[in-house]
Structure formats: structure tokens, C-alpha cells
Design a protein around this motif. Structure first.
Motif, short mmCIF file in Angstrom:
data_model
loop_
_atom_site.label_atom_id
_atom_site.label_comp_id
_atom_site.label_asym_id
_atom_site.label_seq_id
_atom_site.Cartn_x
_atom_site.Cartn_y
_atom_site.Cartn_z
N ALA A 152 41.70 23.53 34.67
CA ALA A 152 41.20 23.77 36.69
C ALA A 152 42.08 25.13 35.81
O ALA A 152 41.52 25.92 36.55
N ARG A 154 43.25 27.12 34.34
CA ARG A 154 43.43 27.84 33.38
C ARG A 154 41.67 28.95 33.87
O ARG A 154 41.79 30.14 33.99
N ALA A 155 40.75 28.14 33.93
CA ALA A 155 39.47 28.59 35.28
C ALA A 155 39.71 29.25 36.16
O ALA A 155 39.18 30.59 36.46
N VAL A 156 40.69 28.54 36.70
CA VAL A 156 41.60 29.83 38.40
C VAL A 156 41.59 30.86 38.14
O VAL A 156 41.23 32.89 38.63
N GLN A 158 41.28 32.70 35.22
CA GLN A 158 40.33 33.60 34.67
C GLN A 158 39.27 34.10 35.63
O GLN A 158 38.59 35.14 35.38
N ALA A 159 39.22 33.41 36.78
CA ALA A 159 38.28 33.30 37.42
C ALA A 159 38.13 34.60 38.04
O ALA A 159 37.60 35.79 39.44
N ALA A 161 40.83 36.82 37.24
CA ALA A 161 41.22 38.37 36.38
C ALA A 161 40.64 39.42 37.31
O ALA A 161 41.52 40.87 37.01
N HIS A 162 39.28 39.38 37.74
CA HIS A 162 39.24 40.85 38.63
C HIS A 162 40.36 41.19 38.95
O HIS A 162 40.84 42.12 39.72
N ASP A 165 44.16 41.14 36.17
CA ASP A 165 44.24 41.56 35.27
C ASP A 165 44.37 43.68 34.78
O ASP A 165 43.44 43.41 35.87
#
Lengths: 195, 195
Positions: A152, A154-156, A158-159, A161-162, A165
């Protein structure tokens, strides 16, 4: 003026950043940094054994700039949803400030970061680990549904990233950036919450 | 061999792609494309009034490659959660295939895309609009909680940027990419669902 005997690593890193900003990562040399400090280049090497070590230290410092604030939020005791929101908003604000206030230095660091993948990987693992701590707290508090915490987190990360990143930095100055952040956050919060 | 009278726009776009792959966007000319087709450059200009128009058409075609499959999923009648998952997975698969199978052409198109922001904006609006249709269906079906559909669609698209935005293409070949996609999807699905 700095003398060789009082020279600190922090002074060297600050001077290195100035030199990087002026000359770019390809041209900046240890001699330039020593000259900016008014010391011999041997004095710089006493603290950083090689140009590579100095580049890594200055990049590490840059990556860590928001770390203290994020680490503090991670170990607070309040409700996890509010902390996770503040953690993500703090990260976004720090990244955006760096990208917009000093775009040349930002570009310089992106070059360095591209060459130091293990430094970056460690940085990303630290950040994802902090998210995991907050999600774990949220599960204990009954705010978040039970789930595999590492997945979870890692998903948060990556979700969102906008909003952190650097590859998305061109989109951070748009008028809808804050609104967009809140919309993604709202979706993720609903996704983490217990029914 | 192609003759001037039977030449179609599709043939020109295919030849243009070959020429772009070989020479790169800076060096590719209409004369090269005409030569590859064995026609005069006047024949090419009969279909595309300028080199800029041709570049835009070839980029548009590239952007639209997954569109047909995505548009079909958008207008299906099945349960919205499964359709949204398949829509996102299809987009990811199409982007990843393009990035990994022909990295040079992918890089070439990224250059073109960077110069054609209005073409890209229209492309992104189309995609976000398709997500909105599926979310709207999901609300009607009682699968998704009522929400501002446009905002939610934009949030879903941004939260999955990691799996379709070309700036992330370097991360698509990693061993965890599919697992990561499913983890983000699971979080978003929970976020969209009614309690």
C-alpha cells in the motif's frame, strides 16, 4: 574568509552547490570549489576523498532537504489520515519550491541524480518506509482498512508520482496543480479507509 | 512501387515513420519520404500541405494507436470496475509495447510530442473523457460512489501516470511493474467504490 582549519563539510557542500549552479555538473571541479572557499583543494579532499564522493554528498543533501519535516510527521501521534495528507503535501511543496525557485540548480541535480541511482533508490526507500509507518498507524487506529502495508505504501507513493517525481516538474506550475493534488489525495484516502 | 495516383495518406504516414526512425526528427525531410515511396515530393504535399502538417499527422497516428481498443472498452455495457481496470491495463500495455519494442522510434516520437503540445492536450482530454464515461457508468450501476465525475477521471488518470506517461518509460521494464500496477489499481478501485 574560510581558513583551512575551520572548514566544515557543510561549508564545502554549500560552496559545491554554488559552483554547480554556476558551471554545471560537467564543468564544476574541486579546484573551483576550493577557490570559492579561499582554501587549498587539499583541504576539500581532507573532507571528501574524491570528486565522486563530494558529488554524492551534495546530491544526498539535496535529496534530504525535506526529510527532517517528513520524518517528524512520520513519528507524530495524531490521526494517520491527516498526517499522511500533510506528509504528501509537504513533499510536493518542497519539490515544487526547488523546481520553480531555482530551475537551473534543479536541472543540475537531476543530472547528478541520474548518475547516482543507488543514492536515489535509498532515498525512495526511506520515503516509502515513512508512508508505511503512517499507514500502519492508520490501521491500528481503525482509520485504514487492513492491507499489506508495504504494498500500500509503494502504491500511494507511485500514485502520487505526479506530485513529487521530478520528471513531472513541468506540470507543477499549472493553475490546477493544487486542486489536482487534492483530487488524487481524496481518491487515495477513500481507497485506504475502512468501509 | 507506389505511383503518384494511388498514393494514400496512410502510405505516406508509414513511410514518414520509417524515415523518422532512420534519420531522427531533426534531419527527416519530405524529400526523404517521397524518395522512400518512389514518388515526387509534390505528391506528398498534395496530401499534407507542409512538413509541419505531416509531422502532426504522424504524431497523431502514433498517439491514437491504442485509441480504438480503449474507445471500444469505453462504450461496452459490462460492469464499470472491470472495464476501467481493462482500460487502464490496455493503455499501459500499449505504451509499454511501444517503449520497449522500438525505443528509438519511441524517443523520436517523444521529441515530436514535446513540440506539439496542443495535439497532446487533445489526446489527453480524449483519454480522460473516456475514463469519465466509465466512472459515470459505475455510479449508475451503484458500483462507484457518487462524485464529481470529471474530477475523479482526472485523478484516476494522474494517479496512474506511472503506468502510461512516457516520462516513466524507464521504469516499465522492471520486474515489479505489473505488480505495482495492480497495487495502484486496487487502491483506486477501493477509492471509487461505494462503502
Amino acid at each position: 574568509m574560510t581558513t583551512d582549519s575551520t572548514l566544515t563539510p557543510e561549508q564545502i557542500l554549500t560552496a559545491a552547490e554554488d559552483v554547480l549552479r554556476r558551471y554545471g555538473p560537467a564543468k564544476a571541479t574541486v579546484v573551483d570549489i576550493a577557490r570559492a572557499l579561499g582554501v587549498s583543494h587539499g583541504s576539500v579532499y581532507r573532507h571528501f576523498p574524491s570528486k565522486a564522493a563530494l558529488r554524492e554528498a551534495v546530491t544526498q543533501r539535496w535529496l534530504d532537504q525535506a526529510h527532517e519535516a517528513l520524518a517528524a510527521i512520520t513519528v507524530e501521534r495524531g490521526p494517520a489520515p491527516e498526517r499522511l495528507h500533510r506528509w504528501l503535501a509537504t513533499l510536493f511543496a518542497a519539490k515544487r519550491r526547488k523546481a520553480l525557485e531555482d530551475p537551473e540548480l534543479f536541472a543540475t541535480y537531476l543530472t547528478l541524480v541520474g548518475e547516482l541511482s543507488s543514492t536515489v533508490d535509498a532515498h525512495l526507500e526511506t520515503l516509502t518506509g515513512q508512508i508505511a509507518v503512517i499507514i500502519q498507524d492508520g490501521i491500528h487506529q481503525g482509520e485504514f482498512r487492513p492491507t499489506h502495508v508495504g504494498t500500500a505504501a509503494r502504491a500511494v507513493f507511485q500514485a502520487t508520482a505526479h506530485f513529487h517525481d521530478p520528471v513531472h516538474s513541468a506540470e507543477w506550475s499549472g493553475p490546477r496543480a493544487d486542486q489536482d493534488f487534492e483530487a488524487v489525495w481524496s481518491l487515495l484516502l477513500h481507497g485506504l479507509r475502512t468501509a
